[in-house]
Each structure stands twice: as C-alpha cells, then as structure tokens.
Design an enzyme around this catalytic site. Structure first.
Site, mmCIF file in Angstrom:
data_model
loop_
_atom_site.group_PDB
_atom_site.id
_atom_site.type_symbol
_atom_site.label_atom_id
_atom_site.label_comp_id
_atom_site.label_asym_id
_atom_site.label_seq_id
_atom_site.Cartn_x
_atom_site.Cartn_y
_atom_site.Cartn_z
ATOM 1 N N LYS A 90 -85.857 -25.403 -57.788
ATOM 2 C CA LYS A 90 -85.093 -25.069 -56.581
ATOM 3 C C LYS A 90 -84.203 -26.260 -56.284
ATOM 4 O O LYS A 90 -84.354 -27.313 -56.913
ATOM 5 C CB LYS A 90 -86.020 -24.742 -55.406
ATOM 6 C CG LYS A 90 -86.889 -25.922 -54.985
ATOM 7 C CD LYS A 90 -87.842 -25.584 -53.854
ATOM 8 C CE LYS A 90 -87.147 -25.469 -52.514
ATOM 9 N NZ LYS A 90 -88.100 -25.508 -51.391
ATOM 10 N N LEU A 105 -96.097 -28.095 -47.039
ATOM 11 C CA LEU A 105 -94.697 -28.500 -47.240
ATOM 12 C C LEU A 105 -94.112 -27.805 -48.465
ATOM 13 O O LEU A 105 -94.833 -27.455 -49.402
ATOM 14 C CB LEU A 105 -94.601 -30.026 -47.411
ATOM 15 C CG LEU A 105 -95.200 -30.694 -48.648
ATOM 16 C CD1 LEU A 105 -94.319 -30.578 -49.872
ATOM 17 C CD2 LEU A 105 -95.459 -32.150 -48.371
ATOM 18 N N ALA A 106 -92.802 -27.590 -48.418
ATOM 19 C CA ALA A 106 -92.090 -27.091 -49.603
ATOM 20 C C ALA A 106 -91.237 -28.236 -50.134
ATOM 21 O O ALA A 106 -90.708 -29.048 -49.358
ATOM 22 C CB ALA A 106 -91.215 -25.903 -49.236
ATOM 23 N N CYS A 109 -96.841 -24.379 -57.777
ATOM 24 C CA CYS A 109 -97.984 -23.827 -57.034
ATOM 25 C C CYS A 109 -98.077 -22.305 -56.945
ATOM 26 O O CYS A 109 -99.187 -21.772 -57.010
ATOM 27 C CB CYS A 109 -98.013 -24.420 -55.640
ATOM 28 S SG CYS A 109 -98.397 -26.179 -55.714
#
Ligand code: NAD
Ligand code: UGA
Length: 459
Positions: A336, A164-165, A273
C-alpha cells in the site's frame, strides 16, 4: 502500580512506532526496544533518522525527539527484561511453514521464545503484555511457561492487540479509535491503561477478558479484509454489466450502516496480517470442528487470490494473449502507499504470474529498495535467482522504468503517480500503450485523451 521502565521485545513495524509514541507521550517512563536482529537495531540507532529501518510518515520526527532521552534501541534483551516492570511482546507471528497447521496456523515459536526468555531472566514481578496478534487462548500458553519457573516471581499477562495500519501508523497511534486491554488482574490492567491514558481518553480504553481481546483482534482484521473481498467480488460483476464499482461503493457507503471506508476495489489486499490472521481464524474454527464458520472466512482469501490472478490474466489477454518478451512496467511494489513494507504485496504475485509467461518486468517504487524486489521473488522459489535477475529490472526513476514498455501496471496507490507527466510517459512507450490501473487512481478520460488504452478495476 506505577510503571517507570518498559521493555518491548521486537523492533518491527509495530514495536518501533508503538513504543516511540508511548515514549513521546510518557516522558517519565524509560522505554527500551530490544531485538535479536542486530542490523535492525543498528538502523534504529542510525544518527540519520531518514535511515530508520521502517518508513512511516511522522515516525522519524518522534524518534529524533525521544531517542537517547527516554527511548532506547538495544540488543541487550536480558538486561532490558530484568530492569523493566512491564514487558511488551511484539515479535512476528507468521503463518506456519512446516508441520501441523502448515500454511494455516500462526507460528508461535518466537512468542514462546520470548516467554521462556522472560521466565529465565525475571527476578522481580512483571506485567507481560501480548502486543503481537495471537490466536485466541495463547495467553494460556504464555501463562503456563511463566508460572512454571519454580521461582516466586509473579507474572500478570495482558492482551493488548495493536490496530494500527501501516502508512498511517503514527496517526493511528496518536488518535486510536480504541485501545483494547484484556486481562484478569485489575491492577495490571490499570497500570497499562494509565500509560495510554496520557493521551487516549479513558472511555476509549476498553477492558475485556483476555480471550475476548485476543479474538477481537483476529475478528477486526477478518471484517476489514472481508469488506475488500466483498467489493472486489462486486468489481468483477461490474466489469461484465457496465456498472462502475466506484459508483456502487459510493452509493452503498452512504448508507450509515455500511459506511464509506475500506471500499476501494483493488488488485487484492496484501500486507503481513490480513491473510495470516484469517488463515489463523479458519484454522482455529476448524480445530473446534466449526467447518461452516471456517469455510465462510476462508472464502475471503479465495476471493483475494482470484482478484490478483484475474488482474494478471486480464493484462495478458489484452496484450493479444502473450506477454513473452514484452516489457511490463510495474509502478509500485509496496502493499500500500506510504510504507516500504512489501509483505504479501499483490505486486509480487502478479509479477510472478507474468514472469511465468516470460514477460520482462521493470519495477519502480518510491520507497522499496531494489534488493527487496528480488528477495520477494526469490522467496517464492518459482524460478532461479539468476532467472529473476535476468527478467526483472528495477529503476529509481519512473520515466526510465516505462521507457519502451508495452504496458504499465499500477500496483500501489502512491500519490506521486497521479502527478506524473503522462503525456511524456505515453511518448516513451511502445504503441498501443496500455495502462492497467490496479488501484483506480488515474482518470480514464484524461488517459484515453492522451492516447492510452486504459483499463481499471470494476469499470
Ligand atoms: P516484524 O517482523 O516487523 O517485527 C518483529 C521483530 O521481532 C523482528 O525485528 C524480529 O527480529 C523480532 N524478534 C523475533 N523473535 C524475537 C526474539 N525471540 N527476541 C527478540 N526479538 C525477536 O513484525 P511486525 O509487523 O512488527 O508484527 C509484529 C506483530 O504485530 C505480529 O504478531 C503482527 O501480526 C502484529 N501486528 C502487525 C501490524 C502491522 O501493521 N505490521 C499491525 C498490528 C499487529
Ligand atoms: C491492517 C488493518 O487495517 C489494521 O487495523 C491492523 O492493525 C493491521 O492490518 C494488522 O493487524 O497488521 P495494514 O495491513 O497495515 O493494516 O493496511 P490496510 O490499510 O488495512 O491495507 C491492507 C491491504 O488492503 C492493502 O494492500 C491495501 O491496499 C488493501 N486495501 C485497503 C484495499 O484493497 N482496499 C481498501 O479499501 C482498503
């Protein structure tokens, strides 16, 4: 094997959303997420779901639907381990900050502590699932700890990395491109595949050996980060040649072998990450004596650091080679949009560089709390906490943040930035009013028309 109780150790950005979705899609399975951080667990249990510790679109609704029914948050780690047939390890695996492998290798102490905890507590057979991102061959270490307890409890170890992001975690979990399960025991693999099978088609559930699964996760992140460094490298060339990086990205992305996603030039990638996982890959390659392989991937990080530095250097040189005493308004601090996570955010490093040049920084981010901005800067230990407090101010309104600013730096691509009243902002700023759009989200012609001195990445 039918699983009725699951425990997940680690209530973070992965453990929380992943288990919430598993609970939603498997109402007959009881899912308990445990953590040593009592404050975090209390926030997960907050009656007001807008106060959950993690901001992710769609997460609060799922927690509201499942919490107290088949989803539980607790600090009673031993109890949850004891009662569960399947245990996910979803704890943090940061880059080591000490000793051998400092600054490169993954620090596996939290994972090892979990394995030891499980070994101490388990009285019945368990399936242990590595959800954290781990170096290839970590399962070997977990196996060794679990198989040397002296008891006759049987442990099966699976690798099930998460792709997942942040910002799109719930959508990614509900519609994954694939689920990856690495393991030896077919029975254990199928037990986990059945859980995902409640909503993921079986042909999207890949079964591999453990080592391929562990290495695929590092490789996926390395390839994704490499694309960003590749387009960012081209962005610098575009700036010198009057090419436009968005046009280049579009032109190459229409080649189906290249693909159009993940080609947005930026101030450089952040997040917990990409850097950590590539450094880890580089470290592993070097430890096998594969220096060319290590150098190849290390370049992705070198280019990313260069891109962040280049952005602040350009800002300083445009402001007549000094930002000392000037107010620079930073719009966005998260790494983000649609997340409150700031780990490794490019904004932190750009701010630090500008602070070294004695700039005054004003920060506005729709989701990041003020104290996080200060703790991110304090963590770097570049200057004292008092100096950071003096030089940096945070705002809960963008129009206050930009008042009397010499320049605006757009650090995060939050959608709301596009809809601001930019004429009003121009009126509030010192002149000439500069915008440095680190995310290429504003329209150059419109900004120039208003009167801004506008620059962006790769144009
Ligand atoms: P995180 O820091 O948000 O959460 C980890 C949690 O584990 C923390 O709340 C911490 O208190 C807890 N913890 C640590 N040691 C513990 C122990 N011994 N017992 C109980 N709890 C313990 O981390 P994260 O972002 O959720 O990442 C977790 C793992 O997933 C990492 O390996 C990461 O690389 C990987 N991953 C992260 C993402 C992401 O988007 N953040 C995506 C895919 C994979
Ligand atoms: C990334 C991966 O996308 C996930 O698949 C993976 O599971 C996760 O890392 C992980 O292992 O933690 P994440 O870091 O949450 O997810 O977010 P991304 O969307 O990948 O963005 C990472 C950084 O790259 C952000 O700073 C983003 O702004 C930047 N980025 C992304 C660009 O600069 N350009 C792009 O085209 C895309």
């Amino acid at each position: 094997m039918k699983i009725s109780k699951i425990c997940c150790i680690g209530a973070g950005y992965v453990g929380g959303p992943t288990m919430a979705v598993i609970a939603k899609k498997n109402p007959n399975i009881q899912v308990t997420i445990v953590d040593i951080n009592a404050e975090r667990i209390a926030a997960w249990n907050d009656e007001d779901v807008s106060k959950l510790p993690i901001y992710e679109p769609g997460l609060a609704e799922i927690v509201a639907e499942t919490r107290g029914k088949n989803l539980f948050f607790s600090t009673e780690i031993n109890k949850a381990i004891d009662e569960s047939e399947m245990i996910f390890i979803s704890v943090n695996t940061p880059t080591k900050t000490y000793g051998k492998g400092k600054g490169m290798a993954a620090d596996l102490k939290y994972v090892e502590l979990c394995a030891r905890n499980i070994a101490d507590v388990a009285k019945t057979d368990k399936i242990v699932v590595e959800k954290s991102t781990l170096p290839v061959r970590t399962a070997q270490a977990i196996k060794s700890i679990l198989h040397n307890t002296g008891s006759d409890v049987k442990f099966d170890i699976l690798s099930n990395p998460e792709f997942l992001a942040e910002g799109t975690a719930i959508q990614d979990l509900l519609n994954p491109d694939r689920v990856l399960i690495g393991g030896e025991s077919e029975e254990a693999i199928e037990a986990l595949a059945n859980i995902y099978g409640s909503w993921v088609p079986q042909d999207q559930i890949l079964r591999t050996n453990v080592w391929s699964s562990e290495l695929s996760k590092l490789t996926a992140n390395a390839f994704l980060a490499q694309r960003i460094s590749s387009i960012n490298a081209i962005s610098e060339l575009c700036e010198r040649t009057e090419a436009d990086v968005s046009e280049v990205a579009r032109a190459i992305g229409m080649d189906s072998r290249i693909g159009s996603k993940f080609l947005n030039a930026s101030i450089g990638f952040g997040g917990s990450c990409f850097q950590k996982d590539i450094l880890n890959l580089v470290y592993i390659a070097r430890s096998y004596g594969l220096n060319e392989v290590a150098d190849y991937w290390e370049q992705v990080i070198i280019l990313n650091d260069h891109q962040k530095r280049r952005f602040s250097d350009n800002l300083i040189s445009t402001l007549y080679n000094t930002v000392s005493g000037k107010k620079i308004a930073m719009l966005g601090w998260a790494f983000k949009k649609d997340t409150n996570d700031t780990r490794e955010s490019a904004a932190i490093y750009v701010a630090d560089h500008l602070l070294n040049e004695q700039a005054n920084i004003a920060v506005y981010d729709p989701k990041v709390p003020s104290q996080k901005v200060y703790s991110d800067l304090d963590y770097l230990q570049t200057r004292s906490e008092e100096e950071n407090k003096d030089l940096v101010e945070t705002f809960d309104n963008p129009y206050d943040a930009v008042k009397d600013a010499h320049a605006i730096a757009i650090m995060t691509e939050w959608d709301e930035f596009k809809t601001y009243d930019w004429k009003k902002i121009f009126g509030l700023m010192k002149k000439p009013a500069f915008i440095f759009d680190g995310r290429n989200i504003l329209n150059k012609d419109e900004m120039t028309e208003i009167g801004f001195e506008y620059s962006s990445i790769g144009k």
